[in-house]
Design a protein around this motif. Structure first.
Motif, PDB file in Angstrom:
ATOM      1  N   ARG A 134       5.491 -18.627  37.690  1.00  0.00           N
ATOM      2  CA  ARG A 134       5.753 -20.041  37.961  1.00  0.00           C
ATOM      3  C   ARG A 134       5.305 -20.902  36.772  1.00  0.00           C
ATOM      4  O   ARG A 134       5.820 -21.978  36.544  1.00  0.00           O
ATOM      5  CB  ARG A 134       4.990 -20.432  39.228  1.00  0.00           C
ATOM      6  N   GLN A 136       2.674 -22.700  36.095  1.00  0.00           N
ATOM      7  CA  GLN A 136       2.079 -24.014  36.324  1.00  0.00           C
ATOM      8  C   GLN A 136       0.573 -23.816  36.411  1.00  0.00           C
ATOM      9  O   GLN A 136       0.111 -22.736  36.782  1.00  0.00           O
ATOM     10  CB  GLN A 136       2.558 -24.590  37.659  1.00  0.00           C
ATOM     11  N   ARG A 328      16.706 -25.505  45.146  1.00  0.00           N
ATOM     12  CA  ARG A 328      17.657 -26.604  45.019  1.00  0.00           C
ATOM     13  C   ARG A 328      16.989 -27.966  44.978  1.00  0.00           C
ATOM     14  O   ARG A 328      17.517 -28.903  44.390  1.00  0.00           O
ATOM     15  CB  ARG A 328      18.656 -26.577  46.182  1.00  0.00           C
ATOM     16  N   THR A 329      15.847 -28.109  45.659  1.00  0.00           N
ATOM     17  CA  THR A 329      15.251 -29.436  45.727  1.00  0.00           C
ATOM     18  C   THR A 329      13.960 -29.560  44.948  1.00  0.00           C
ATOM     19  O   THR A 329      13.537 -30.673  44.664  1.00  0.00           O
ATOM     20  CB  THR A 329      14.916 -29.813  47.185  1.00  0.00           C
ATOM     21  N   GLY A 330      13.346 -28.446  44.609  1.00  0.00           N
ATOM     22  CA  GLY A 330      12.059 -28.515  43.925  1.00  0.00           C
ATOM     23  C   GLY A 330      10.928 -28.962  44.831  1.00  0.00           C
ATOM     24  O   GLY A 330       9.847 -29.272  44.367  1.00  0.00           O
ATOM     25  N   ARG A 331      11.171 -29.025  46.131  1.00  0.00           N
ATOM     26  CA  ARG A 331      10.122 -29.483  47.060  1.00  0.00           C
ATOM     27  C   ARG A 331       9.911 -28.429  48.125  1.00  0.00           C
ATOM     28  O   ARG A 331      10.836 -27.713  48.509  1.00  0.00           O
ATOM     29  CB  ARG A 331      10.558 -30.772  47.735  1.00  0.00           C
ATOM     30  N   LEU A 416      17.801 -36.319  50.617  1.00  0.00           N
ATOM     31  CA  LEU A 416      18.120 -35.327  49.593  1.00  0.00           C
ATOM     32  C   LEU A 416      19.497 -34.746  49.875  1.00  0.00           C
ATOM     33  O   LEU A 416      19.831 -34.430  51.023  1.00  0.00           O
ATOM     34  CB  LEU A 416      17.089 -34.202  49.602  1.00  0.00           C
ATOM     35  N   ARG A 417      20.309 -34.628  48.832  1.00  0.00           N
ATOM     36  CA  ARG A 417      21.639 -34.056  48.987  1.00  0.00           C
ATOM     37  C   ARG A 417      21.836 -32.918  47.985  1.00  0.00           C
ATOM     38  O   ARG A 417      22.631 -33.016  47.072  1.00  0.00           O
ATOM     39  CB  ARG A 417      22.718 -35.129  48.766  1.00  0.00           C
TER      40      ARG A 417
ATOM     41  N   GLU B   9      10.053 -22.500  36.684  1.00  0.00           N
ATOM     42  CA  GLU B   9      10.637 -22.857  37.975  1.00  0.00           C
ATOM     43  C   GLU B   9      10.868 -24.358  38.015  1.00  0.00           C
ATOM     44  O   GLU B   9      10.089 -25.128  37.462  1.00  0.00           O
ATOM     45  CB  GLU B   9       9.655 -22.468  39.075  1.00  0.00           C
ATOM     46  N   PRO B  10      11.929 -24.776  38.687  1.00  0.00           N
ATOM     47  CA  PRO B  10      12.101 -26.225  38.809  1.00  0.00           C
ATOM     48  C   PRO B  10      10.978 -26.798  39.651  1.00  0.00           C
ATOM     49  O   PRO B  10      10.642 -26.274  40.693  1.00  0.00           O
ATOM     50  CB  PRO B  10      13.444 -26.359  39.530  1.00  0.00           C
ATOM     51  N   ILE B  11      10.360 -27.814  39.143  1.00  0.00           N
ATOM     52  CA  ILE B  11       9.412 -28.546  39.969  1.00  0.00           C
ATOM     53  C   ILE B  11       9.897 -29.977  40.002  1.00  0.00           C
ATOM     54  O   ILE B  11      10.767 -30.366  39.234  1.00  0.00           O
ATOM     55  CB  ILE B  11       7.978 -28.471  39.406  1.00  0.00           C
ATOM     56  N   PHE B  12       9.329 -30.704  40.884  1.00  0.00           N
ATOM     57  CA  PHE B  12       9.830 -32.055  41.083  1.00  0.00           C
ATOM     58  C   PHE B  12       9.618 -32.895  39.825  1.00  0.00           C
ATOM     59  O   PHE B  12       8.514 -33.067  39.353  1.00  0.00           O
ATOM     60  CB  PHE B  12       9.117 -32.697  42.259  1.00  0.00           C
ATOM     61  N   GLU B  18      19.096 -32.345  37.309  1.00  0.00           N
ATOM     62  CA  GLU B  18      19.417 -31.186  38.150  1.00  0.00           C
ATOM     63  C   GLU B  18      18.701 -31.248  39.495  1.00  0.00           C
ATOM     64  O   GLU B  18      19.163 -30.698  40.480  1.00  0.00           O
ATOM     65  CB  GLU B  18      19.005 -29.890  37.432  1.00  0.00           C
ATOM     66  N   VAL B  19      17.528 -31.865  39.514  1.00  0.00           N
ATOM     67  CA  VAL B  19      16.758 -31.906  40.751  1.00  0.00           C
ATOM     68  C   VAL B  19      17.185 -33.146  41.529  1.00  0.00           C
ATOM     69  O   VAL B  19      17.098 -34.269  41.027  1.00  0.00           O
ATOM     70  CB  VAL B  19      15.254 -31.956  40.447  1.00  0.00           C
ATOM     71  N   PRO B  20      17.646 -32.940  42.750  1.00  0.00           N
ATOM     72  CA  PRO B  20      18.179 -34.097  43.480  1.00  0.00           C
ATOM     73  C   PRO B  20      17.064 -35.059  43.868  1.00  0.00           C
ATOM     74  O   PRO B  20      15.934 -34.652  44.090  1.00  0.00           O
ATOM     75  CB  PRO B  20      18.799 -33.460  44.724  1.00  0.00           C
ATOM     76  N   VAL B  21      17.388 -36.296  43.915  1.00  0.00           N
ATOM     77  CA  VAL B  21      16.441 -37.311  44.387  1.00  0.00           C
ATOM     78  C   VAL B  21      17.018 -37.931  45.661  1.00  0.00           C
ATOM     79  O   VAL B  21      18.230 -37.909  45.871  1.00  0.00           O
ATOM     80  CB  VAL B  21      16.213 -38.402  43.319  1.00  0.00           C
TER      81      VAL B  21
END
Lengths: 615, 104, 496, 153
Positions: A134, A136, A328-331, A416-417, B9-12, B18-21
């Motif tokens: 990861r 981080q 897809r959302t990072g969350r 979120l979409r 990794e994608p993080i916020f 690319e990361v949807p809001v």
């Protein structure tokens, strides 16, 4: 036919991955578990693969129905995991994931304790990269936490094995194959000596026993989106496998398992990170298996193994859906998500399948495995155990069956979409989803591979069982729905919850503080004594023994005399001491000189030796 | 020797396209689920009642006496879940800390 | 040919070492091929002898044709054949590795001399290992020591001179102790041939009670303890390893202290007989066990806080020597197996790590641990080598280090010295700490840290590094090293 | 180092040098069967050069035995020793088994002579190395110090 251990197919095959590029690499990754599976199928039951090393016969592969069952499902998990992670470009993750799967296979096919331990350590070292990948700061910290606990587990196991061997004339066999070579071969460890306790505890850590579990809830949520899928499948199930092998029917396990099944669900209700919710839910499911092992009857062991089999698949599915959301959302926090079913309908559907499976709805997989354990507990008359397990089964529906899909895909619209998950992820989820429904609908697919036959009274599809289970689940759902309507349900909040790791996190911090503070001073003092005070003192002593003794005496005496500062006699004596010390410093170099220190220690050591040999 | 960037990794990250809001007020009319919340809830209550009534129509073979009570499983599930949630709320009072607890 | 290999193994590097300064005046280009050729020959000869002595066929060589007790004899058996291979291979790899490193660290005029001294040091170490005559052992010990002082003092900083000088003083004291021990022994037995002395001890166990024999043993043990940097007599070592030219650090760290440890094995097994530890002087055994355990724990403990990679590795060597001595003092077949294979294991792991330290010096001018940051990105080969060697130091399964620790632990259990097990575990844990410190820098340094290491080092340096790292894995997986160790123990003929 | 001013010393020293060197060779020749040998011979030979340097100064002494020469001779002596040993090996004997230098089927007398020459040969090698080493040692220590500090670190 000579067999080749699947563990080696995967872990050696993984080393080639970095040398392949593009589509070829993807093809190779998918082919590896298939080839390995073919190697497994080609191995007849009862065969073993021995390797002579450091004075022991390492049985790298020993095949009976128990190990085969885990072998099948681990291959399934490896294949689905690789497919799910096919879009990943990070070589570190690919290599370590495949090696990790190989190590898990090695552990379940290990025929002796040493081999088992080797792969057990391999599990720890290969899996930590799935968290480190990861990249981080906080995931690195989590990885360290995870690795440390894993190492402790490995050390306990190693020492336990060594002591056990010491007490049992080097016996290392994990299982004795029956002459027919099939079925499950019970091999209870003999509870003599401390070794077996250490083994028990080592397995317990990886099995995530209460208070030893926080490496799961810290480590897995910090893994990459795809890494968590692999992690969820292997480590803990290897521990369950080892308990089935080594400690069936150990009464303590029942109560440990009850604690595992009953307690983490409370945390699952209030946890915000949805993958951590899954971790608590995983501990809860393993609790069922541990109870099964503890009961130890044929039915209970069957149930433990069947539940492990199903759990790997549905828990993997749930981690995959959450991984897709993360990707897809990072969350990953329940408080940030919601309403995703609009744009990720397939993922939502698969999540629902996973949720139904873990909650043990009829026609879904846990329905056919959990019931075996429940019935075994009831038949052996464990009333309280049965009640707690029933409560835990209702609780599963609450947190894994409703909370996960609801807060991620429904609930209030987060706005979120995101795009739907990539095709390879959907394919992997579809395969797992089908497997969940297939196993749940046609239990014999699984039952015929279990070591023991399933008696008629335990068959899942009877009207009473179906109706009662439906009642339990529907009314549990009703309870949750009602609480939500009454706004009594705890909302998702951005927060962390203290858990068992609080104790050793605090302890570590205290230890570090101690290390940086008092310990450093002690070391500094010791170092000064070793490098300065003692050598200088010795040198001075060699030059003028009488003077040295007097000086030392004066220093001590005048230290006390300092209380009477101001008296002329004391002041004069102190003045004299200062003069003496100044002379002392003139005649002997102030700071110790490494050579002379070494020479002095040589003299001391030689003196000791002389006294020893001439005594 | 050039090196590819380290994949992460994608993080916020609000600035990453690319990361949807979250999007608000885009004329979203909801989906089947959002339009049928009331129906789903009513369906749940009806189903619950029906499965409870099924208890009258089959022969139980029980291991423990309480299993023979009418609607034991439904009752146990309901009470169990309510207890679970209420106790969890209490637990939250004891163990919940702010998100940066461990970073402090 | 085989008959003469014992002497040729020693003489070829020596011959080359003497030729190098002469030929360098004529043609400087010949120095490197000559060095590599000579060490290559020694390697070949050592491996050939190792394979030949398997199964208990020792090779004996009488110098000048004089019968053994009168003349000097060489003897190759399972134990020293392993050590010979270790020295010759490390020597060869150092010679291959060092081209770029000494171009960077030494003035042009000093390089041919450096090759010559390296060859002579190799001669000395090989000689200590092969000889069956204790005075000859002392002579070779002096050759090895003097050349080592030079190898260390040639470092480019002034501290190197001081480090070489420290080593000279302390080493000379050690050599004096050894000489005194040999003298005492000669006074009592009238012989210098090891086999002859051993026969006298076996024929007359009362000798163990004589004070001069006891003195001799004490002198020899303390002298060798200094030479092998056994805690707490390791004071000379960290400075020497840190300030020496990288090639010297590599060669000396991977061979020197272990050759002295070998000499201790030899003294115990082939001169005094193991009875000296069992019934003769059991307190010495306890004292050495205590020193070994202290080394095993304190070496890595001190290493953790070091900022200089070479110094860190030096302290780690202090601990590693402890393993070898521990294996000897257990006097149990399993413990000895662990101790003996640790000769190879440590040479491979420490050799690889010093290769990397040297590469770091080449790239950044110093060997700071912090400068390893980003190595994984910039130099993946070297980084992989560090990883494997580090894992071997910790004792991760499938690496060589695991084997040694496993055998030592089982040996300790077999001899009911249970306290050794926590000692080994603690040491593994402490080693894991400093190895992790290195690996974290190498692989997981934050992406925004600009690596100072630059690109990968040239293949001449990379290849030996990789060979040594690979050896850590090969020894850990293939059963050879254990088989060789078994054979060595059989050759020593101890009763378990 | 200042030159000796007394003509007596200068004269005696200059005349003594060849005798010292001859004596060194004599000691060398007796190494085989009496007190003496390469070590002693070498030291005596080196002392002649040390004498020159003591009486006529560092430069004069160095001129009698330049660094280039002593650095060359020092390994050469060892090489001679080792070569003779290896030669024995090539002739089919053990290392340093001089008697074999006479050849495979030589008479006892020839073997004895060969033994003799082998021994003298290696002693000569030793003498070369010892001479060169002693001279080097002396000159290294006697070298006028350059204007820099010693070990200040």
């Amino acid at each position: 036919m000579p067999s080749f251990p699947p563990a080696l197919v995967l872990s050696l095959g993984a080393l080639l991955i970095p040398f392949l590029r593009g589509p070829l690499r993807k093809l190779y990754l998918l082919a590896l578990p298939i080839v390995s599976f073919a190697a497994l199928l080609a191995t007849p039951q009862g065969s073993s693969f021995d390797y002579e090393a450091f004075g022991h016969t390492l049985t790298l592969m020993q095949v009976d129905k128990t190990s085969l069952l885990f072998g099948y499902v681990f291959h399934f998990a490896a294949f689905v995991g690789v497919l799910y992670a096919l879009h990943v470009k990070d070589t570190t993750q690919q290599v370590s994931a495949v090696i990790y799967a190989g190590m898990a296979l090695g552990a379940v096919f290990a025929g002796d304790l040493i081999t088992f331990w080797l792969f057990w350590e391999g599990l720890a070292f290969s899996s930590v990269f799935l968290i480190l990948a990861r990249r981080q700061a906080d995931s690195n910290r989590a990885a360290m936490h995870y690795l440390l606990v894993q190492i402790v587990s490995g050390l306990l196991l190693l020492v336990g094995i060594a002591l056990y061997m010491h007490g049992h004339d080097g016996a290392t066999a994990m299982a004795r194959l029956t002459p027919s070579g099939s079925g499950h071969s019970i091999f209870n460890l003999d509870w003599a000596g401390p070794g077996v306790w250490l083994i028990f505890l080592g397995l317990g850590i990886k099995c995530a026993w209460p208070l030893l579990h926080s490496w799961v809830t810290v480590g897995y949520p910090a893994a990459t989106a795809t890494g968590a899928v692999f992690l969820s499948a292997f480590t803990t199930k290897c521990a369950v496998y080892a308990l089935v092998r080594l400690f069936p029917g150990t009464e303590e396990l029942i109560w440990i398992g009850v604690g595992m099944a009953g307690f983490p669900i409370f945390y699952a209700v209030i946890e915000n990170d949805l993958r951590r919710v899954l971790c608590y839910s995983m501990i809860n499911q393993i609790g069922f298996m541990v109870v099964g092992v503890g009961i130890g009857t044929e039915l209970a062991l069957n149930g433990a193994m069947a539940h492990a089999f199903c759990d790997i698949i549905f828990k993997g599915l749930l981690f995959m859906t959450m991984g897709a959301v993360l990707f897809r959302t990072g969350r990953m926090n329940g408080s940030d998500l919601g309403g995703l079913h609009r744009t990720m309908p397939w993922t939502a559907a698969f999540c629902a399948i996973g949720a139904a499976s873990i909650s043990a709805f009829p026609l879904f997989s846990a329905f056919i495995s959990k019931s075996l354990i429940m019935i075994a507990a009831a038949r052996e008359g464990y009333h309280l155990v049965w009640l707690v397990l029933l409560f835990a089964a209702a609780g599963v529906l609450e947190h894994a069956g409703i909370k996960i899909p609801f807060f991620a895909f429904f609930a209030h619209d987060s706005g979120l979409r995101p795009k739907e998950a990539p095709r390879n992820m959907l394919a992997a989820m579809a395969i797992s989803g089908l497997a969940c429904i297939g196993l749940g609908s046609f239990p014999d697919l699984l039952y015929r591979h279990l070591p023991y036959a399933i008696p008629d009274y335990a068959l899942p599809y009877t009207w009473p069982h179906v109706i009662q289970q439906t009642q339990l689940l529907v009314w549990s759902a009703l309870a949750v729905g009602t609480l939500m309507l009454l706004r009594f349900y705890p909302p998702e909040l951005r927060s962390v919850n203290l858990d068992a790791d609080w104790w050793y996190r605090k302890a570590t911090r205290a230890f570090v503080a101690f290390g940086q503070g008092p310990l450093m001073r002690i070391f500094g003092w010791l170092s000064k004594a070793v490098h300065e005070t003692i050598p200088t003192g010795l040198r001075y002593f060699a030059r003028n023994p009488g003077g040295a003794v007097r000086l030392a005496f004066d220093r001590v005496a005048l230290g006390w005399a300092g209380l009477f500062r101001g008296m002329p006699a004391v002041d004069a004596a102190q003045e004299r001491l200062r003069e003496d010390q100044a002379r002392f410093a003139e005649t002997t170099p102030g700071a110790a000189w490494p050579i002379s220190t070494t020479v002095l220690y040589t003299a001391v050591v030689f003196l000791v030796f002389l006294l020893v040999v001439l005594a | 020797m050039s090196h590819p960037p380290v994949p992460t990794e994608p993080i916020f990250n609000p600035e990453d396209p690319e990361v949807p809001v979250p999007v608000r007020g885009t004329g979203d009319h909801g989906t089947w689920f959002t339009r049928h919340v009331r129906g789903i809830i009513i369906g749940l209550y009806v189903t619950a009642f029906v499965v409870l009534m099924l208890d009258l129509f089959y022969a139980k073979h029980s291991y423990f006496s309480e299993e023979d009570w009418f609607g034991f499983y439904g009752f146990y599930g309901f009470v169990g879940c309510v207890t679970l949630v209420l106790l969890a709320k209490l637990l939250r009072k004891a163990v919940m800390r702010s998100e940066d607890y461990w970073d402090a | 040919m085989l008959q003469h290999l014992p002497v040729l193994t020693i003489m070829v590097p020596m011959f080359a070492g003497l030729l190098v300064p002469l030929l360098a005046r004529v043609h400087a280009g010949i120095v490197r091929p000559l060095t590599i050729g000579a060490l290559g020959f020694s390697c070949f000869a050592a491996i050939h002898m190792l394979l030949h002595v398997q199964g208990g066929h020792p090779i004996e060589y009488a110098m000048g044709g004089w019968p053994i007790p009168t003349g000097i004899g060489y003897r190759v058996d399972g134990l020293n054949a392993m050590v010979l291979v270790m020295i010759a291979v490390i020597g060869l790899l150092t010679a291959l590795w060092m081209r770029r490193s000494i171009e960077d660290e030494l003035p042009a005029a000093a390089r041919p001399g450096y090759h010559a001294v390296l060859l002579l040091a190799c001669t000395g170490f090989l000689g200590i290992t092969i000889t069956a005559d204790i005075f000859n052992l002392y002579v070779f010990l002096e050759i090895a020591s003097i050349t080592s002082y030079v190898l260390i003092a040639m470092g480019r900083r002034r501290q190197a001179l001081y480090a070489g000088y420290s080593y000279l003083i302390v080493g000379s004291i050690g050599a004096t102790f050894i000489l005194l021990g040999i003298g005492h022994l000669y006074m009592r037995t009238g012989s210098l041939a090891m086999a002859d002395i051993l026969a006298q001890f076996q024929a007359n166990p009362d000798l163990y009670g004589m004070s001069d024999v006891r003195m001799a043993f004490a002198f020899l043990v303390v002298g060798l303890a200094i030479k092998m940097a056994l805690f707490p007599l390791h004071g000379w070592q960290p400075g020497a390893y840190t300030h020496a030219p990288s090639a010297s650090s590599l060669f000396i760290a991977a061979t020197s202290t272990k050759v002295s440890a070998y000499a201790l094995y030899r003294i115990v097994f082939s001169v005094f007989g193991t009875e000296v530890l069992v019934s003769g002087l059991p307190p010495v055994r306890d004292a050495l066990l205590a020193m070994a355990c202290a080394a095993i724990v304190l070496g890595p403990l001190i290493a953790i806080s070091q900022g200089d990679l070479k110094r860190l590795l030096a302290y780690s060597s202090v601990g590693q020597i402890g393993y070898i001595v521990l294996g000897l003092m257990l006097l149990d077949e399993r413990g000895l197996t662990g101790g003996i294979i640790h000769f190879w294991n440590h040479a491979a792991a420490k050799g690889a790590l010093f290769c990397v330290a040297g590469a770091l010096v080449l790239r950044t001018g110093a060997a700071r641990v912090d400068d390893l940051a980003g190595l994984g990105r910039r130099a993946p080969w070297t980084a992989s080598a560090v990883t494997v060697a580090g894992c071997s130091m910790v004792g991760v399964p499938l690496t060589a280090g695991f084997l040694s620790k496993w055998y030592l632990a089982t040996g300790a259990l077999a001899t009911d010295r249970l306290y050794v097990v926590p000692v080994l575990l603690a040491s593994s844990g402490l080693t894991a700490v400093y190895v992790w410190r290195i690996l974290q820098k190498v692989w997981f340094a934050p992406a925004d840290v600009e690596p100072r290491v630059g690109a990968e080092v040239p293949w001449s340096m990379r290849l030996p590094t990789l060979v040594l790292a690979a050896a850590c894995l090969v020894f850990g997986i293939a059963p050879w090293s254990v088989e060789f160790a078994r054979d060595a123990i059989a050759a020593l003929g101890i009763a378990p | 180092m200042s030159d000796a001013q007394s003509p007596v010393i200068r004269y005696v020293a200059r005349r003594a040098v060849p005798f010292i060197q001859l004596y060194a060779l004599y000691v060398l020749g007796h190494g085989e069967d009496g007190p003496g040998g390469g070590f002693q011979g070498g030291v005596i030979f080196a002392s002649s050069i040390v004498l020159l340097a003591l009486v006529f100064g560092y430069g004069a002494g160095r001129k009698a035995c330049p660094e280039r020469i002593s650095d060359f001779i020092s390994p050469l002596g060892c090489l001679v020793y080792a070569s003779i040993g290896l030669l024995c090996l090539l002739m089919g004997g053990m290392f340093l088994e001089y008697a074999r230098l006479a050849g495979p089927d030589a008479s006892d007398h020839a073997k004895h002579a060969a033994h003799h020459f082998g021994l003298i040969g290696i002693e000569a090698g030793v003498m070369l190395t010892v001479t060169a080493s002693m001279v080097t040692l002396f000159f290294e220590m006697a070298r006028p110090a350059p204007d820099e500090g010693g070990l200040d670190e």
